[in-house]
Design a protein around this motif. Structure first.
Motif, PDB file in Angstrom:
ATOM      1  N   GLY A  32       0.814  -1.209   0.000  1.00  0.00           N
ATOM      2  CA  GLY A  32       0.000   0.000   0.000  1.00  0.00           C
ATOM      3  C   GLY A  32       0.846   1.257   0.000  1.00  0.00           C
ATOM      4  O   GLY A  32       1.971   1.275   0.522  1.00  0.00           O
ATOM      5  N   ILE A  33       0.281   2.312  -0.541  1.00  0.00           N
ATOM      6  CA  ILE A  33       1.040   3.540  -0.727  1.00  0.00           C
ATOM      7  C   ILE A  33       1.475   4.176   0.582  1.00  0.00           C
ATOM      8  O   ILE A  33       2.579   4.704   0.702  1.00  0.00           O
ATOM      9  CB  ILE A  33       0.231   4.543  -1.572  1.00  0.00           C
ATOM     10  CG1 ILE A  33       1.056   5.799  -1.831  1.00  0.00           C
ATOM     11  CG2 ILE A  33      -1.089   4.889  -0.914  1.00  0.00           C
ATOM     12  CD1 ILE A  33       0.375   6.780  -2.746  1.00  0.00           C
ATOM     13  N   ASP A  34       0.621   4.138   1.612  1.00  0.00           N
ATOM     14  CA  ASP A  34       0.933   4.839   2.856  1.00  0.00           C
ATOM     15  C   ASP A  34       2.125   4.237   3.580  1.00  0.00           C
ATOM     16  O   ASP A  34       2.847   4.932   4.294  1.00  0.00           O
ATOM     17  CB  ASP A  34      -0.294   4.834   3.783  1.00  0.00           C
ATOM     18  CG  ASP A  34      -1.423   5.697   3.245  1.00  0.00           C
ATOM     19  OD1 ASP A  34      -1.128   6.645   2.495  1.00  0.00           O
ATOM     20  OD2 ASP A  34      -2.592   5.415   3.564  1.00  0.00           O
ATOM     21  N   ARG A  35       2.365   2.941   3.398  1.00  0.00           N
ATOM     22  CA  ARG A  35       3.433   2.266   4.122  1.00  0.00           C
ATOM     23  C   ARG A  35       4.757   2.261   3.368  1.00  0.00           C
ATOM     24  O   ARG A  35       5.793   1.869   3.917  1.00  0.00           O
ATOM     25  CB  ARG A  35       3.015   0.823   4.439  1.00  0.00           C
ATOM     26  CG  ARG A  35       1.823   0.724   5.384  1.00  0.00           C
ATOM     27  CD  ARG A  35       1.468  -0.726   5.641  1.00  0.00           C
ATOM     28  NE  ARG A  35       2.589  -1.459   6.233  1.00  0.00           N
ATOM     29  CZ  ARG A  35       2.615  -2.787   6.386  1.00  0.00           C
ATOM     30  NH1 ARG A  35       1.603  -3.510   5.960  1.00  0.00           N
ATOM     31  NH2 ARG A  35       3.657  -3.370   6.930  1.00  0.00           N
ATOM     32  N   VAL A  36       4.739   2.693   2.121  1.00  0.00           N
ATOM     33  CA  VAL A  36       5.982   2.715   1.341  1.00  0.00           C
ATOM     34  C   VAL A  36       6.892   3.824   1.847  1.00  0.00           C
ATOM     35  O   VAL A  36       6.467   4.968   2.005  1.00  0.00           O
ATOM     36  CB  VAL A  36       5.679   2.926  -0.156  1.00  0.00           C
ATOM     37  CG1 VAL A  36       6.975   3.113  -0.941  1.00  0.00           C
ATOM     38  CG2 VAL A  36       4.895   1.747  -0.706  1.00  0.00           C
ATOM     39  N   SER A  37       8.145   3.489   2.103  1.00  0.00           N
ATOM     40  CA  SER A  37       9.116   4.488   2.550  1.00  0.00           C
ATOM     41  C   SER A  37      10.252   4.572   1.548  1.00  0.00           C
ATOM     42  O   SER A  37      10.443   3.679   0.715  1.00  0.00           O
ATOM     43  CB  SER A  37       9.678   4.103   3.927  1.00  0.00           C
ATOM     44  OG  SER A  37      10.505   2.955   3.826  1.00  0.00           O
ATOM     45  N   MET A  38      11.003   5.641   1.644  1.00  0.00           N
ATOM     46  CA  MET A  38      12.152   5.802   0.762  1.00  0.00           C
ATOM     47  C   MET A  38      13.168   4.690   0.998  1.00  0.00           C
ATOM     48  O   MET A  38      13.811   4.207   0.067  1.00  0.00           O
ATOM     49  CB  MET A  38      12.789   7.171   0.978  1.00  0.00           C
ATOM     50  CG  MET A  38      11.897   8.358   0.615  1.00  0.00           C
ATOM     51  SD  MET A  38      11.593   8.501  -1.161  1.00  0.00           S
ATOM     52  CE  MET A  38      13.085   9.380  -1.697  1.00  0.00           C
ATOM     53  N   THR A  39      13.305   4.258   2.248  1.00  0.00           N
ATOM     54  CA  THR A  39      14.223   3.166   2.554  1.00  0.00           C
ATOM     55  C   THR A  39      13.777   1.877   1.886  1.00  0.00           C
ATOM     56  O   THR A  39      14.596   1.136   1.316  1.00  0.00           O
ATOM     57  CB  THR A  39      14.306   2.958   4.074  1.00  0.00           C
ATOM     58  OG1 THR A  39      14.798   4.153   4.697  1.00  0.00           O
ATOM     59  CG2 THR A  39      15.234   1.793   4.414  1.00  0.00           C
ATOM     60  N   ASP A  40      12.467   1.607   1.932  1.00  0.00           N
ATOM     61  CA  ASP A  40      11.927   0.413   1.277  1.00  0.00           C
ATOM     62  C   ASP A  40      12.245   0.425  -0.216  1.00  0.00           C
ATOM     63  O   ASP A  40      12.650  -0.591  -0.795  1.00  0.00           O
ATOM     64  CB  ASP A  40      10.409   0.333   1.459  1.00  0.00           C
ATOM     65  CG  ASP A  40       9.989   0.083   2.890  1.00  0.00           C
ATOM     66  OD1 ASP A  40      10.795  -0.491   3.644  1.00  0.00           O
ATOM     67  OD2 ASP A  40       8.861   0.472   3.250  1.00  0.00           O
TER      68      ASP A  40
END
Length: 216
Positions: A32-40
């Motif tokens: 999901g978009i909200d949980r995506v981080s730059m680190t991921d």
């Protein structure tokens, strides 16, 4: 620093950017978009977080670039695959099919939801990215009206309503509650009948045997 395997630095950057876009695609699908981080994204793309920031300064910029790439690919495919020398009704049906196929291929939140989650500035930028799709649809509606195929309705407003109809099928399609063919039949019939197209004409665009229903 990752080893440069491309023949030029420009080619290397292009390859890295493509890996980043592929990583965003996969991560949005899986978590999901909200949980995506730059680190991921950096980890999934096989680069350092510092390297990722050399391409995109923050998450909104990254998601804007991803959405622009998806929308650009859609417009290019549409212009390449849209049949020529056919009725506006058939072109409208083709447009709707490509829209629905795009949802299946990229089951991400629509641009408006992406913008809403990222703030007003991102929303405005996303609106500019998706505008070409609405212009394509508006052109079809205007051509159909000029040819006497469609009732004379405001083309831009009707295009917005039509895209909303497509968007209403996003969750059922992504969840597998309905199938692509049936959904295409439903949306196309609904839109064409709303435009005043006679039933017999609708039936030449979509065979009467095509029905709306759940995925098999």
């Amino acid at each position: 620093m990752p080893k440069i395997t491309a023949p030029t630095i420009a080619a290397h950057r292009a390859q890295t950017r493509e890996r980043i876009m592929e990583a965003v695609d996969e991560l949005i699908r899986s978590q999901g978009i909200d949980r995506v981080s730059m680190t991921d994204v950096a980890n999934a793309a096989g680069i350092t977080r510092t390297a990722l920031y050399n391409y995109f300064p923050d998450k909104p910029a990254l998601l804007l670039a991803f959405t622009e790439q998806v929308n650009t690919a859609f417009v290019e495919r549409y212009r390449r695959e849209l049949p020529s020398g056919v009725s506006a009704a058939r072109r409208l049906s083709a447009f709707l099919r490509l829209q629905l196929e795009g949802i299946v291929a990229h089951p991400h939140p629509p641009a408006a939801e992406l913008g809403a989650s990222l703030g007003p500035d991102a929303y405005q930028a996303l609106a500019a990215h998706v505008a070409p799709m609405q212009r394509l649809l508006t052109e079809i509606l205007e051509d159909g009206t000029a040819a006497g195929e469609f009732d004379p309705l405001p083309a831009e407003a009707t295009a917005g309503l039509t895209l909303s109809m497509v968007g209403s099928q996003r969750i059922p399609l992504v969840n597998g509650d309905v199938d692509l063919d049936g959904t295409h039949a439903l949306v196309t019939r609904f839109v064409l009948r709303a435009l005043g197209v006679a039933t017999e004409t609708v039936d030449t665009v979509l065979p009467p045997s095509t029905t709306y229903g759940g995925a098999s």
